[in-house]
Each structure stands twice: as structure tokens, then as C-alpha cells.
Design a protein around this motif. Structure first.
Motif, PDB file in Angstrom:
ATOM      1  N   ASP A  45       0.931  -1.256   0.004  1.00 23.40           N
ATOM      2  CA  ASP A  45      -0.205  -0.011  -0.085  1.00 23.40           C
ATOM      3  C   ASP A  45       0.932   1.167  -0.081  1.00 23.40           C
ATOM      4  O   ASP A  45       1.893   1.139   0.716  1.00 23.40           O
ATOM      5  N   THR A  53     -10.587   4.415   2.015  1.00 22.68           N
ATOM      6  CA  THR A  53     -12.006   4.673   2.080  1.00 22.68           C
ATOM      7  C   THR A  53     -12.521   3.748   3.214  1.00 22.68           C
ATOM      8  O   THR A  53     -13.571   4.305   4.060  1.00 22.68           O
ATOM      9  N   SER A  54     -11.825   2.705   3.561  1.00 21.70           N
ATOM     10  CA  SER A  54     -12.324   1.873   4.913  1.00 21.70           C
ATOM     11  C   SER A  54     -11.961   2.461   6.179  1.00 21.70           C
ATOM     12  O   SER A  54     -12.449   1.907   7.347  1.00 21.70           O
ATOM     13  N   GLY A  60     -21.618   0.134   8.825  1.00 22.68           N
ATOM     14  CA  GLY A  60     -22.673  -0.627   8.682  1.00 22.68           C
ATOM     15  C   GLY A  60     -22.371  -2.134   8.118  1.00 22.68           C
ATOM     16  O   GLY A  60     -21.663  -2.319   7.036  1.00 22.68           O
ATOM     17  N   VAL A 236       2.282   1.346  -6.309  1.00 24.89           N
ATOM     18  CA  VAL A 236       2.545   0.614  -7.746  1.00 24.89           C
ATOM     19  C   VAL A 236       1.940   1.298  -8.871  1.00 24.89           C
ATOM     20  O   VAL A 236       1.010   1.957  -8.826  1.00 24.89           O
ATOM     21  N   GLY A 392     -18.457  -0.509  -3.952  1.00 27.17           N
ATOM     22  CA  GLY A 392     -19.260   0.711  -3.548  1.00 27.17           C
ATOM     23  C   GLY A 392     -19.728   1.009  -2.328  1.00 27.17           C
ATOM     24  O   GLY A 392     -18.687   1.391  -1.387  1.00 27.17           O
ATOM     25  N   HIS A 393     -21.178   0.957  -1.821  1.00 28.38           N
ATOM     26  CA  HIS A 393     -21.465   1.348  -0.470  1.00 28.38           C
ATOM     27  C   HIS A 393     -21.130   0.413   0.418  1.00 28.38           C
ATOM     28  O   HIS A 393     -21.686   0.095   1.610  1.00 28.38           O
ATOM     29  N   THR A 397     -18.925  -4.403   4.570  1.00 29.17           N
ATOM     30  CA  THR A 397     -20.005  -5.406   4.697  1.00 29.17           C
ATOM     31  C   THR A 397     -19.336  -6.887   3.874  1.00 29.17           C
ATOM     32  O   THR A 397     -19.375  -7.993   4.702  1.00 29.17           O
TER      33      THR A 397
HETATM   34  C1  LIG Z   1     -19.302   7.926   3.349  1.00 30.47           C
HETATM   35  C2  LIG Z   1     -19.187   6.459   3.512  1.00 30.47           C
HETATM   36  C3  LIG Z   1     -20.055   5.756   4.205  1.00 30.47           C
HETATM   37  C4  LIG Z   1     -19.707   4.352   3.787  1.00 30.47           C
HETATM   38  N1  LIG Z   1     -20.697   3.335   4.692  1.00 30.47           N
HETATM   39  C5  LIG Z   1     -20.495   2.056   4.463  1.00 30.47           C
HETATM   40  C6  LIG Z   1     -21.141   0.957   5.152  1.00 30.47           C
HETATM   41  O1  LIG Z   1     -21.777   1.579   6.320  1.00 30.47           O
HETATM   42  N2  LIG Z   1     -20.938  -0.270   5.086  1.00 30.47           N
HETATM   43  C7  LIG Z   1     -20.105  -0.780   4.058  1.00 30.47           C
HETATM   44  O2  LIG Z   1     -20.000  -2.008   3.904  1.00 30.47           O
HETATM   45  N3  LIG Z   1     -19.555   0.348   3.412  1.00 30.47           N
HETATM   46  C8  LIG Z   1     -19.697   1.512   3.418  1.00 30.47           C
HETATM   47  N4  LIG Z   1     -18.902   2.426   2.787  1.00 30.47           N
HETATM   48  C9  LIG Z   1     -18.083   1.720   1.523  1.00 30.47           C
HETATM   49  C10 LIG Z   1     -16.723   1.438   2.206  1.00 30.47           C
HETATM   50  O3  LIG Z   1     -16.322   2.120   3.070  1.00 30.47           O
HETATM   51  C11 LIG Z   1     -16.046   0.766   0.953  1.00 30.47           C
HETATM   52  O4  LIG Z   1     -16.407   0.008  -0.190  1.00 30.47           O
HETATM   53  C12 LIG Z   1     -14.614   0.102   1.148  1.00 30.47           C
HETATM   54  O5  LIG Z   1     -13.901   0.850   2.339  1.00 30.47           O
HETATM   55  C13 LIG Z   1     -13.782  -0.062  -0.031  1.00 30.47           C
HETATM   56  O6  LIG Z   1     -12.762  -0.738   0.497  1.00 30.47           O
HETATM   57  P1  LIG Z   1     -11.277  -1.170  -0.117  1.00 30.47           P
HETATM   58  O7  LIG Z   1     -10.477  -2.032   0.546  1.00 30.47           O
HETATM   59  O8  LIG Z   1     -11.811  -1.745  -1.546  1.00 30.47           O
HETATM   60  O9  LIG Z   1     -10.756   0.463  -0.517  1.00 30.47           O
HETATM   61  P2  LIG Z   1      -9.874   1.345   0.508  1.00 30.47           P
HETATM   62  O10 LIG Z   1     -10.288   1.145   1.788  1.00 30.47           O
HETATM   63  O11 LIG Z   1     -10.063   2.613  -0.402  1.00 30.47           O
HETATM   64  O12 LIG Z   1      -8.527   0.686   0.211  1.00 30.47           O
HETATM   65  C14 LIG Z   1      -7.698   0.703  -1.065  1.00 30.47           C
HETATM   66  C15 LIG Z   1      -6.229   0.914  -0.508  1.00 30.47           C
HETATM   67  O13 LIG Z   1      -5.576   0.847  -1.852  1.00 30.47           O
HETATM   68  C16 LIG Z   1      -4.319   1.792  -1.763  1.00 30.47           C
HETATM   69  N5  LIG Z   1      -3.864   2.101  -3.107  1.00 30.47           N
HETATM   70  C17 LIG Z   1      -4.492   2.549  -4.064  1.00 30.47           C
HETATM   71  N6  LIG Z   1      -3.854   2.697  -5.009  1.00 30.47           N
HETATM   72  C18 LIG Z   1      -2.620   2.019  -4.745  1.00 30.47           C
HETATM   73  C19 LIG Z   1      -1.472   1.915  -5.646  1.00 30.47           C
HETATM   74  N7  LIG Z   1      -1.114   2.241  -6.824  1.00 30.47           N
HETATM   75  N8  LIG Z   1      -0.271   1.302  -4.985  1.00 30.47           N
HETATM   76  C20 LIG Z   1      -0.544   0.858  -3.775  1.00 30.47           C
HETATM   77  N9  LIG Z   1      -1.568   1.099  -2.951  1.00 30.47           N
HETATM   78  C21 LIG Z   1      -2.621   1.753  -3.702  1.00 30.47           C
HETATM   79  C22 LIG Z   1      -5.029   2.999  -0.892  1.00 30.47           C
HETATM   80  O14 LIG Z   1      -3.901   3.630  -0.212  1.00 30.47           O
HETATM   81  C23 LIG Z   1      -5.985   2.491   0.024  1.00 30.47           C
HETATM   82  O15 LIG Z   1      -5.369   2.159   1.174  1.00 30.47           O
HETATM   83  C24 LIG Z   1     -19.005   3.814   2.800  1.00 30.47           C
HETATM   84  C25 LIG Z   1     -18.215   4.631   2.016  1.00 30.47           C
HETATM   85  C26 LIG Z   1     -18.245   5.932   2.410  1.00 30.47           C
HETATM   86  C27 LIG Z   1     -17.475   6.839   1.711  1.00 30.47           C
END
Ligand SMILES: Cc1cc2nc3c(=O)[nH]c(=O)nc-3n(C[C@H](O)[C@H](O)[C@H](O)COP(=O)(O)OP(=O)(O)OC[C@H]3O[C@@H](n4cnc5c(N)ncnc54)[C@H](O)[C@@H]3O)c2cc1C
Length: 427
Positions: A45, A53-54, A60, A236, A392-393, A397
Motif C-alpha cells: 500500500d 475509504t475503509s 454498517g 504500484v 461501492g457502498h 460488509t
Molecule cells: C461515506 C461512506 C460511508 C460508507 N458506509 C459504509 C457502510 O456503512 N458499510 C459498508 O459496507 N461500506 C460502507 N462504505 C463503503 C466502504 O467504505 C468501501 O466500499 C470500502 O472501504 C472499500 O474498501 P477497499 O479496501 O476496496 O478500498 P480502500 O479502503 O480505499 O483501500 C484501498 C487501498 O489501496 C491503496 N492504493 C490505491 N492505489 C494504490 C497503488 N497504486 N499502489 C499501492 N496502494 C494503492 C490505498 O492507499 C488504500 O489504502 C462507505 C463509504 C463511504 C465513502
């Protein structure tokens, strides 16, 4: 750091090197699931684990949310929403041309027949969530940080808006989701600090919540490291190929991190890397805002979803989180925290005792596919590459279930559900 042996020895994978790009809730769950299959896993990362975003979502475990974001009638509501600068949907107009292909697919996904199909495909994942999360949470020692199946309370400002929500509620009931109507008196008994303005509501019975989304990611990440997983700070940018297969991730510092198996789990930032790997994908972001305020003298026992206000209030360890809404504006534009303030003002109508003093505002990038379904997929181009993004949302979960499904794809095991609906090349 300890280096305990994986509990499942898998001779086919033993010692094979897997690299997961992205240390959000999805990447960390994928890393843990691959460790269990005896892979030698490194998560890369560009920043600290769990800070994407996490970090600040609404917390929820939203297993009842199998209705997609694009619903029949959504399109008709859009002009009204856009007229209100702080309504449930806003667009950064300069980003509109770039967003157009995504929007056209989003609109296409809102027909009744597509919505019926998509909700079944989302429900197939959501129905597994507790079964997949419970062992992961228990093994990481996080049981006290997750409230399981306590239910969320949906409230309506009028019988009319409850009737308008009927299609979505009936759709979810038909997919097996338990939703129970309740009266105004029951609402006030459950949550006495709500404003007495809601004549009716529903309980979404299987919904759960976490006390702090960041602590869940970091708790799972700590467990990943304790079990022998590795982490490297690296951004990356591209890949090195050998015999036609990607074999190393290239980083901004010029390093090459080699792998046998690669999983792209970069949330909203996955599009560029997927394209580099030969799989262009219509991923974009639905930006979301919230404000978290200390409890002061207000009490809240469960998640509240106010449909008329398009907001969600979650009781967390550090306070009450008030947020929701969608801003279409891409990954570059700076946050507009007036949106968080507007959501909080709506929150105060729902819970008048909320007090902004000592509050913190946050904006995050939901990684969104136009059909609301995640990508949990083999690469159609490279047999050692897998994709895990676009939740997405629902990324929090679906985290553990996604990890499990990706590990099935990687090891060639039979997945418990049909994986066709989540493939990267479905558009
Ligand atoms: C306001 C809001 C409320 C939400 N509420 C909920 C909820 O109640 N329940 C639910 O289930 N979901 C909810 N979500 C959605 C949820 O937060 C996201 O779907 C989830 O966090 C996505 O996780 P992820 O691991 O895919 O991405 P992320 O948590 O964004 O992780 C991606 C990681 O990739 C890294 N990265 C990116 N590009 C590169 C690269 N080129 N090289 C190395 N590292 C990189 C970033 O630094 C980051 O750490 C909500 C979202 C928002 C914005």
C-alpha cells in the motif's frame, strides 16, 4: 511480529508468493484468506493500512442492502436532487464529461428487470456475510468491536414516503431479507432521543455495525501480520512481464516486487492498474461525507436510516457518525465539507440533541461500479492475476466474503456461489 504457520496446508500453493495491492478492508481480508491457503502473502500500500475509504465509513454490516443504487425511478428523481446543492446527489460539473460513460451504464442498470437480477446477485454475497465474517472476526479477537445482527432502524417522515419506498422494501423481502414495519410509538420506545417526527419505520433485522471501521481494518491487519503476512509501503504504477505473464509490480521508487499471484484491491484507485493489466473497467467513485460528534448528552442504540433525508446515523465508539449522500466528482477534486455540514444539519432535525462541538468531518471515495456489483474476478488475460474492488457502498460488509471468494478463485476451488455476475469483463 510472529511468524505462525498457516492452519491450512495446501501443497499446490505452499510457499507461492502472492502480492495484494491495497490495504483497505478488502485487501486485508484477501490477504488473510490467502494466508490460510498457505500462500506467502505481501500486501503493498502507498500509505498506512486502513487509511483509504475503509477508514471513516458508516460502519454498517449492511447485509439487508441488496437493492442496487440505480433503481427504477432513480432517473426521474435526479433533476430534483441536483437542484438542491446539498441534496442526496451532487455532481462536480467539470467532471461530468469524464463520468458520462459510467452514468449511461448506471442508467441502463436501473430498469426493473436489471434491478431484479442485480439484487439477486448482491443478495448471493450478502446472504453469506455473517457466515464468512464471524470466524474471521473471532480469530482476530475482534468480537467486542462488532455488534452483530442488532438491526437498523429505517424511519420515514410520512406514510407517503414509506409507500414510495415499498418497491425497494418488497424487492429486498423477496430476496429473503427480514424487514419488519413498526409504528411511531415503537420507534420512540427504541430511540427516545429521535425527534417525534416519524409516523412509521422499519427494522432491518440482520444489519450489524462496527464500533470503529478503522479499528476493524487495523485489527484484521495486525492479525494478518501475526500470522506471518508481510506488508510493504509502495505505490504500484505498472508491471513487469516475463513470458507474457505479469511477474512483478513496479513501484514509484523503481523497486520491483515479484509475485506468482497478484490481486488488485486498490478500491476506487483500481481502474488504472486494471487497465495496465489489460482489463479496462468502468469503475468510478461516489464520494461520501460524514461528521462524527461526541455523544455529549444524546443516546443512540442502533443505526438509524432516514430515507427522506438520505442520511444514516451510526453510534460508534468515539461518537455518533452522521453521513450519507453521493457526490460525483472523481478522485482529484478537493473535498467540499459544506456537504458534511449540510448532512449534519439534516441529522440535527432527526436527532435534535446532536451537538457539533468537538466533531470531525471526513470524505471518502466509494469504489463504485455502475451496476452496484463488486468485481471479484479472475483476469481474462492473465491466469495469475485477480481483481477485487468496486464494492461501492458495501465494502466493509462484503470484506470477509470477498476474501473467501478470491481465495477460491486463486486456488481453483469450487466457490459457494456462481461467480459469473462479478467478473471484470461483464460490460
Ligand atoms: C461515506 C461512506 C460511508 C460508507 N458506509 C459504509 C457502510 O456503512 N458499510 C459498508 O459496507 N461500506 C460502507 N462504505 C463503503 C466502504 O467504505 C468501501 O466500499 C470500502 O472501504 C472499500 O474498501 P477497499 O479496501 O476496496 O478500498 P480502500 O479502503 O480505499 O483501500 C484501498 C487501498 O489501496 C491503496 N492504493 C490505491 N492505489 C494504490 C497503488 N497504486 N499502489 C499501492 N496502494 C494503492 C490505498 O492507499 C488504500 O489504502 C462507505 C463509504 C463511504 C465513502
Amino acid at each position: 511480529m510472529t511468524n505462525s504457520k498457516p492452519d491450512t496446508q495446501n501443497p499446490a500453493s505452499d510457499g507461492k508468493k502472492a502480492v495484494v495491492i491495497g490495504a483497505g478492508i478488502v485487501g486485508v481480508n484477501v490477504g488473510l484468506a490467502l494466508l490460510k491457503k498457505a500462500y506467502d502473502v505481501t500486501i503493498l500500500d502507498r500509505g498506512e493500512p486502513g487509511r483509504g475509504t475503509s477508514f471513516g465509513n458508516a460502519g454498517g454490516i449492511a447485509v439487508s442492502e441488496c437493492a442496487p443504487i440505480a433503481m427504477p425511478g432513480t432517473l426521474l428523481n435526479v433533476p430534483g436532487w441536483l437542484m438542491d446543492p446539498y441534496g442526496p446527489l451532487s455532481i462536480r460539473w467539470s467532471y461530468l464529461p469524464k463520468m458520462m460513460p459510467w452514468l449511461l451504464r448506471f442508467i441502463a442498470a436501473s430498469s426493473k428487470s436489471r434491478v431484479e437480477q442485480i439484487s439477486s446477485e448482491l443478495a448471493a454475497i450478502l446472504n453469506r456475510v455473517w457466515e464468512d465474517y464471524e470466524p474471521v472476526i473471532a480469530e482476530a479477537g475482534l468480537n467486542d468491536a462488532v455488534f452483530k445482527k442488532e438491526g437498523a432502524l429505517g424511519v420515514y417522515r410520512s406514510e407517503k414516503t414509506r409507500r414510495e419506498a415499498e418497491y425497494g422494501i418488497d424487492l429486498r423481502r423477496r430476496k429473503g431479507i427480514k424487514i419488519r414495519d413498526i409504528t411511531k410509538d415503537e420507534i420512540m420506545d427504541l430511540e427516545p432521543d429521535l425527534a417525534p417526527i416519524f409516523p412509521c419505520g422499519v427494522i432491518e433485522e440482520d444489519w450489524g455495525r462496527v464500533l470503529d471501521p478503522f479499528k476493524i481494518v487495523t485489527g484484521l491487519y495486525k492479525h494478518f501480520i501475526e500470522r506471518g503476512g508481510k506488508f510493504q509501503t509502495a505505490e504500484v504504477t505498472d508491471f513487469v512481464y516475463r513470458d507474457g505473464q505479469p511477474r512483478a509490480a513496479m513501484t514509484t521508487t523503481g523497486d520491483q516486487v515479484t509475485f506468482d499471484t497478484l490481486v488488485v484491491a486498490c478500491g476506487a484507485w483500481s481502474k488504472t492498474l486494471a487497465k495496465r493489466l489489460g482489463s479496462p473497467v468502468p469503475l468510478d467513485t461516489e464520494r461520501g461525507y460524514n461528521t462524527t460528534v461526541p455523544y455529549h448528552d444524546v443516546k443512540l442504540s442502533r443505526t438509524i436510516i432516514s430515507a427522506d433525508d438520505s442520511i444514516i446515523l451510526t453510534p460508534m465508539e468515539m461518537g455518533i457518525r452522521v453521513g450519507g449522500a453521493v457526490e460525483l466528482g472523481g478522485l482529484i477534486a478537493p473535498p467540499n465539507y459544506d456537504r458534511a455540514k449540510a448532512l449534519f444539519a439534516k441529522g440535527k432535525q432527526v436527532m435534535p440533541k446532536l451537538n457539533a462541538e468537538g466533531g470531525t468531518e471526513w470524505m471518502g471515495f466509494r469504489p463504485s461500479m455502475p451496476d452496484s456489483k463488486p468485481v471479484i474476478s479472475k483476469s481474462p488475460k492473465h491466469r495469475n492475476v485477480f481483481f477485487s474492488f468496486g464494492h461501492g457502498h458495501l465494502g466493509l460488509t462484503m470484506g470477509a466474503t470477498t476474501g473467501r471468494l478470491i481465495s477460491d478463485l486463486v486456488t481453483g476451488s469450487q466457490a459457494p456461489i456462481d461467480m459469473t455476475p462479478y467478473r471484470i469483463n461483464r460490460f
